[in-house]
Design an enzyme around this catalytic site. Structure first.
Site, short mmCIF file in Angstrom:
data_model
loop_
_atom_site.label_atom_id
_atom_site.label_comp_id
_atom_site.label_asym_id
_atom_site.label_seq_id
_atom_site.Cartn_x
_atom_site.Cartn_y
_atom_site.Cartn_z
N LYS A 154 -42.66 9.48 18.66
CA LYS A 154 -43.43 10.67 18.99
C LYS A 154 -44.72 10.23 19.53
O LYS A 154 -45.40 9.18 18.98
CB LYS A 154 -43.57 11.50 18.00
CG LYS A 154 -42.25 12.34 17.47
CD LYS A 154 -42.45 13.24 16.42
CE LYS A 154 -41.26 14.08 15.90
NZ LYS A 154 -41.41 14.92 14.70
N SER A 193 -43.28 21.66 14.52
CA SER A 193 -44.56 21.43 15.02
C SER A 193 -44.51 21.18 16.78
O SER A 193 -45.51 21.78 17.07
CB SER A 193 -45.15 19.97 14.63
OG SER A 193 -45.37 20.08 13.14
N HIS A 228 -44.12 23.44 6.65
CA HIS A 228 -44.40 22.22 5.74
C HIS A 228 -45.15 22.52 4.44
O HIS A 228 -45.08 22.28 3.76
CB HIS A 228 -45.56 21.58 6.63
CG HIS A 228 -45.05 20.90 7.82
ND1 HIS A 228 -45.51 20.99 9.19
CD2 HIS A 228 -43.75 20.05 7.93
CE1 HIS A 228 -45.06 20.16 10.01
NE2 HIS A 228 -43.92 19.45 9.42
N ARG A 254 -34.43 21.89 7.52
CA ARG A 254 -34.27 23.42 8.06
C ARG A 254 -32.90 23.60 8.29
O ARG A 254 -32.43 24.40 7.60
CB ARG A 254 -35.32 23.50 9.33
CG ARG A 254 -36.72 23.39 9.05
CD ARG A 254 -37.50 22.90 10.20
NE ARG A 254 -37.08 21.56 11.00
CZ ARG A 254 -37.53 21.06 11.79
NH1 ARG A 254 -38.62 21.81 12.72
NH2 ARG A 254 -37.09 20.02 12.49
O1 PNS Z 1 -42.48 14.68 10.82
P1 PNS Z 1 -41.50 13.59 11.16
O2 PNS Z 1 -42.10 13.10 12.54
O3 PNS Z 1 -40.09 13.92 11.19
O4 PNS Z 1 -41.57 12.32 10.29
C1 PNS Z 1 -40.96 11.28 10.38
C2 PNS Z 1 -41.65 10.26 9.58
C3 PNS Z 1 -43.04 10.14 9.71
C4 PNS Z 1 -41.46 10.45 8.04
C5 PNS Z 1 -40.75 8.86 9.76
O5 PNS Z 1 -40.95 8.44 11.04
C6 PNS Z 1 -41.46 7.59 8.97
O6 PNS Z 1 -40.96 7.38 7.51
N1 PNS Z 1 -42.45 6.91 9.39
C7 PNS Z 1 -42.81 5.73 9.11
C8 PNS Z 1 -42.31 4.50 9.42
C9 PNS Z 1 -40.88 4.12 8.68
O7 PNS Z 1 -40.83 4.10 7.48
N2 PNS Z 1 -40.00 4.10 9.60
C10 PNS Z 1 -38.59 3.93 9.13
C11 PNS Z 1 -38.10 5.34 8.63
S1 PNS Z 1 -36.25 5.07 7.97
#
Ligand code: PNS
Length: 160
Positions: A42, A129, A18, A91
């Site tokens: 998650k 993570s 990150h 990645r």
């Molecule tokens: O590190 P991650 O868990 O891969 O990040 C995913 C994240 C937090 C960026 C994604 O779940 C997100 O954007 N969450 C906010 C809610 C949202 O907008 N959901 C729709 C995504 S298309």
């Protein structure tokens, strides 16, 4: 015009992968807003405020990086902050389908929003993570995976 991007994620906890994406984005853009968001698929180990504090300490030397938290849709947050681009780290090829789906969904929700992918260095390609959490909680050495200044705090939390 100031070029600002949002780098969203769970950051549970922030890894060297990150941090590499944050540093690269901070060199390319005037301002990087690192946003700790909720990933509904998650269950986090670190609280949002713990994750934000770890990110703040890891990026303390980067003047154009802001750490923020938001509960809601990323597309809405971008609109609220008047930002039209998000940065995601890619990645391996295995990340691509999920990231591609999110990029399209975000664009549907907010047509102004572009997604920019930054690839990690090959030595950080494998890092996640969840891998840090698993190794750390079982007493393994995570010093190659997380910023040195956060190591002890992350280990303490994972071994609880
Ligand atoms: O590190 P991650 O868990 O891969 O990040 C995913 C994240 C937090 C960026 C994604 O779940 C997100 O954007 N969450 C906010 C809610 C949202 O907008 N959901 C729709 C995504 S298309």
């Amino acid at each position: 015009m100031k070029r600002t991007v949002i780098y969203p994620g769970s950051f549970d906890p922030v890894t060297l992968g990150h941090l590499q994406v944050i540093r690269r984005a901070a060199r390319m853009f005037d301002k990087v807003i690192v946003a700790v968001l909720i990933n509904s698929s998650k269950t986090p180990t670190f609280t949002v405020s713990e994750r934000m504090e770890l990110l703040r300490d890891a990026t303390a030397d980067l003047e154009n990086v802001e750490i923020s938290g938001f509960e809601g849709l990323l597309a809405e947050y971008a609109r609220e902050r008047n930002v039209t681009a998000i940065v995601k780290g890619l990645r391996a090829v295995s990340d691509f389908e999920y990231e591609f789906q999110m990029a399209i969904a975000n664009k549907k929700l907010n047509p102004e929003l572009e997604t920019i992918f930054i690839t990690a260095d090959s030595d950080l390609m494998y890092l996640s993570s969840s891998m840090v959490r698993e190794i750390g909680s079982m007493g393994g050495d995570i010093s190659n995976f997380v910023p040195a200044c956060l190591h002890d705090r992350i280990v303490r939390k994972l071994r609880k």
